[in-house]
Structures are given as structure tokens and as C-alpha cells.
Design an enzyme around this catalytic site. Structure first.
Site, mmCIF file in Angstrom:
data_model
loop_
_atom_site.group_PDB
_atom_site.id
_atom_site.type_symbol
_atom_site.label_atom_id
_atom_site.label_comp_id
_atom_site.label_asym_id
_atom_site.label_seq_id
_atom_site.Cartn_x
_atom_site.Cartn_y
_atom_site.Cartn_z
ATOM 1 N N ARG A 54 0.843 -1.200 0.000
ATOM 2 C CA ARG A 54 0.000 0.000 0.000
ATOM 3 C C ARG A 54 0.875 1.246 0.000
ATOM 4 N NH1 ARG A 54 -1.122 2.360 4.491
ATOM 5 N NH2 ARG A 54 -1.410 0.466 5.720
ATOM 6 N N TYR A 107 -17.349 15.768 -16.141
ATOM 7 C CA TYR A 107 -17.679 14.349 -16.058
ATOM 8 C C TYR A 107 -18.694 14.121 -14.935
ATOM 9 C CZ TYR A 107 -17.012 9.493 -14.605
ATOM 10 O OH TYR A 107 -17.219 8.202 -14.212
ATOM 11 N N ASP A 179 -8.155 18.333 -15.387
ATOM 12 C CA ASP A 179 -8.398 16.948 -15.794
ATOM 13 C C ASP A 179 -7.960 16.827 -17.248
ATOM 14 O OD1 ASP A 179 -9.467 14.529 -16.704
ATOM 15 O OD2 ASP A 179 -11.182 14.627 -15.347
ATOM 16 N N LYS A 204 -8.741 5.358 -19.352
ATOM 17 C CA LYS A 204 -9.081 5.799 -20.695
ATOM 18 C C LYS A 204 -7.865 5.700 -21.631
ATOM 19 C CE LYS A 204 -13.063 6.905 -18.754
ATOM 20 N NZ LYS A 204 -12.842 6.924 -17.299
#
Length: 384
Positions: A54, A107, A179, A204
Site C-alpha cells: 500500500r 464528467y 483533468d 481511458k
């Protein structure tokens, strides 16, 4: 970007940054370190700085080094999803009572995060048309800490002048977050234009093959990068090693893929402008697009996303989506295959009834890298 790659072109950096040969075997592709914990050289003696995946994992480290290099930043951080990255960023930068300016075309998941999650924490937000720096300025309050921008935006392909809004943010003492998912660092470099933070959905174009979910933050300021890394570890929504490996592989071909995405999208946008059933085409590569000049100034090419509106309203738009064959009906975007969707009922349903509600007659295309002739034929039959 590290000194090692500062003199190289994007395509070279995308292939080599973070991709050092394995010291044990000489393998030219970084291994997938599918491991949770690491043998330590005595109490507190970390080997290579690794103790628990982690906190850090060598495969994720390779990806994070690559992300920083391709965006021209000092630090990159990889997350389990784009929204996980956004959540970490907002909880790092904001405290209750702070204010954020968000775009009027964002978005749907980002809007939901602000409207349904962050607002419950006492953070306020207001909407502005970020394509107009004056409207951004007007939306700022004494408590504004973040200005959030998507360019090109999702799904209306709006364009924001990053440098101009960066000046507005700087004068207000606010951070500018961009973004960059639609453009990718191959087409656009927000940090070089004055942004403080770049956000990506790695799902994406960066992954590029519709086989991974991930998110990223890239910053230029080292101190902010350290703060974000602390919260990344404390909150724990990190990218796994196999997901990191998939994205690292995808970035190697980002340049050639984006060239084809942009070329195909340009041809489709031009065809749609001539179709009798299409009432409006939204693509920044078209000279008539209101953001065309800004996009041409700050982007290498115009990307692979195209939206359009059709005669007959919502039912007609849904029918176009259902009739498409080569364009797969599905959410998400940025893969090598072409996708089609109805934003109002799919990706942006959470924005219904708000200032970010999208037109009901809107269709969004993620134009893939197939033959442009085949894609044009499929759209023409879908439109009837």
C-alpha cells in the site's frame, strides 16, 4: 521530468521513463511485483524503501515515475481509479468551509463527487463556464481554494484556456486542477501552462485498451507531491501492481494511438457536419468550434472524442446508439475500439436536473483506431 529524460521527445520518454531493465535478469519490461509485503534487512532496515505494497510497490513506482515524466512534473501518483485520485486530491487540498469552482460541463462522476460526497464534508462549490476566464473570476469567493477544469470537457468538448485560468487562480491564491483525460499528455501539457495539478483517469487513453481501471495525479511542486503521497498511503486507494503494469504498457504506444484517434475523429466530425440528421457537431478541431483557436494553441492535435446532437430529440439519439454496429454501445472511452453512448442516460445521469445536465439529444463518440472508412459507414447507417 527527470534530468535523464529532459532532452528527449515525448515518444521516447513514454517508452523509457520508469522502464529500467530488471537488474537480476535484464528483462526490458518491469516485472509485476505481485506482493503485499517485503523482507526487511533488520528492524527498520527497508530494502530499496519497500515494506508494504500500500505504501509502495516497485511496479507502481515504475508507473509513477513514468507519469511524472510524460506530464513534465516532479511527482506522479497512481490510484485505483480516477475518482479515487480526485478524492485523495480534494481531501488533501480542502477543509470544511472551503470553496471550489467547478466547470459547467464536467464528467458526471466528478460532479457526483462534489455534489453528493464532498459537500457533506462542508465544502461548497459553484459552477462557472471555464471557457470564459471572466466567469471563473466572478465565481471566486474569499474561501476559494481550488479551480477545477476539464479541457476538452466531457461530454460537450468545451475548451478552457489553461494559461489564462491559471493566471486567475494564481491571483486568487487558489490551486488550478486540470483533468487531462481527454487530451492526454501527448496532446496537452497543463503543468507547463500553469496548472498546479493534473488529474487522469488512466482507464481511458493512458491504458488505452479497455482492460484496466486506474487514476493518477501529477504535480510540479515537490512539497505538494509529498503531501499527496502521505494521503495516498493513509487513504489506501492505490493502483495494484498488475493494473500499474497494464497502464505502463499502454503509455508506450500513447503517441501513435493518439495520432490515429485524432485523425479518425477529424474525418468523422467533418462527415457529421454534412449529415442532414445532425443539428450540431462538437469537436474542437472544427474551425467553427468556439474553442478552436485556444485548442490549436495549447494542443498538439484535437483528440479522439466527438459529440453531436440529432434531429428528433432524445428518442432519436438513443436510436442512433442502438443502431450502431462497429461502434460498441458502452460507457467509458479511450480504448482502441470505438464506443458510442447516450450521456444523458449513461455517464452523465447523475447530473440530471443540475446546472451540468447534458442535452437529451446528445450522442458521444469515443473514436477508435479502426479504419476510418469503416467507422464512417457504420455511423451513416446508424443515422439512417
Amino acid at each position: 521530468m527527470s534530468d535523464r529524460h529532459s532532452s528527449h521527445s515525448f515518444e521516447t520518454v513514454a517508452i523509457h521513463a520508469g522502464n529500467t531493465a530488471d537488474p537480476l535478469t535484464g528483462a526490458v519490461v518491469p516485472p509485476i511485483y505481485q506482493v503485499s509485503t517485503y523482507k526487511q534487512d533488520g528492524v527498520g532496515g527497508l530494502r530499496g524503501g519497500y515494506e508494504y505494497s500500500r505504501s509502495a510497490n516497485p511496479t507502481r513506482t515504475a508507473l509513477e515515475e513514468n507519469l511524472a515524466a510524460v506530464e513534465g512534473g516532479s511527482r506522479g501518483l497512481a490510484f485505483a481509479s480516477g475518482l479515487a485520485a480526485e478524492d485523495c486530491l480534494l481531501r488533501t487540498l480542502l477543509t470544511p468551509g472551503d470553496h471550489v469552482v467547478i466547470p459547467n460541463d464536467a464528467y458526471g462522476g466528478t460532479f457526483r463527487l462534489f455534489a453528493k460526497v464532498v459537500s457533506r464534508w462542508g465544502v461548497e462549490w459553484s459552477v462557472a463556464d471555464t471557457s470564459d476566464p471572466a466567469q471563473v473570476q466572478a465565481a471566486i469567493t474569499p474561501r476559494t481554494k481550488v479551480i477545477w477544469v476539464e479541457t476538452p470537457s466531457n461530454p460537450l468538448l468545451g475548451i478552457t484556456d489553461i494559461a489564462a485560468v491559471a493566471d486567475v487562480a494564481r491571483s486568487a491564491g487558489a490551486r488550478l486542477v486540470v483533468d487531462n483525460t481527454f487530451a492526454t499528455p501527448y496532446l496537452q501539457q497543463p503543468l507547463a501552462l500553469g496548472a498546479d495539478v493534473v488529474v487522469h483517469s488512466l482507464t481511458k487513453y493512458m491504458g488505452g485498451h479497455s482492460d484496466v481501471v486506474g487514476g493518477a495525479l501529477v504535480v510540479g511542486d515537490t512539497a505538494l507531491g509529498d503531501e499527496l503521497a502521505y494521503h495516498q498511503n493513509a487513504m489506501g486507494a492505490v493502483a495494484g501492481p498488475f493494473d500499474s503494469w497494464l497502464v505502463l504498457r499502454g503509455i508506450k504506444t500513447l503517441g501513435v494511438r493518439m495520432d490515429r484517434h485524432s485523425e479518425n475523429a477529424g474525418r468523422i466530425a467533418e462527415m457529421l457536419t454534412r449529415h442532414a440528421r445532425v443539428t450540431r457537431v462538437l469537436y474542437p478541431g472544427l474551425p467553427e468550434h468556439p474553442g478552436h483557436e485556444v485548442a490549436a494553441k495549447q494542443m498538439r492535435a484535437f483528440g479522439g472524442m466527438v459529440s453531436f446532437q440529432v434531429q428528433g430529440g432524445e428518442d432519436a439519439a438513443v436510436e442512433v446508439c442502438n443502431r450502431a454496429g462497429l461502434f460498441t454501445l458502452g460507457e467509458s472511452l479511450g480504448g482502441v475500439e470505438s464506443l458510442i453512448e447516450h450521456p444523458g442516460r449513461m455517464t452523465h445521469a447523475s447530473a440530471a436536473g443540475s446546472a451540468l445536465e447534458v442535452p437529451a439529444d446528445l450522442v458521444r463518440l469515443s473514436v477508435g483506431i479502426e479504419s476510418a472508412d469503416d467507422l464512417l459507414a457504420d455511423l451513416q447507417q446508424a443515422l439512417g
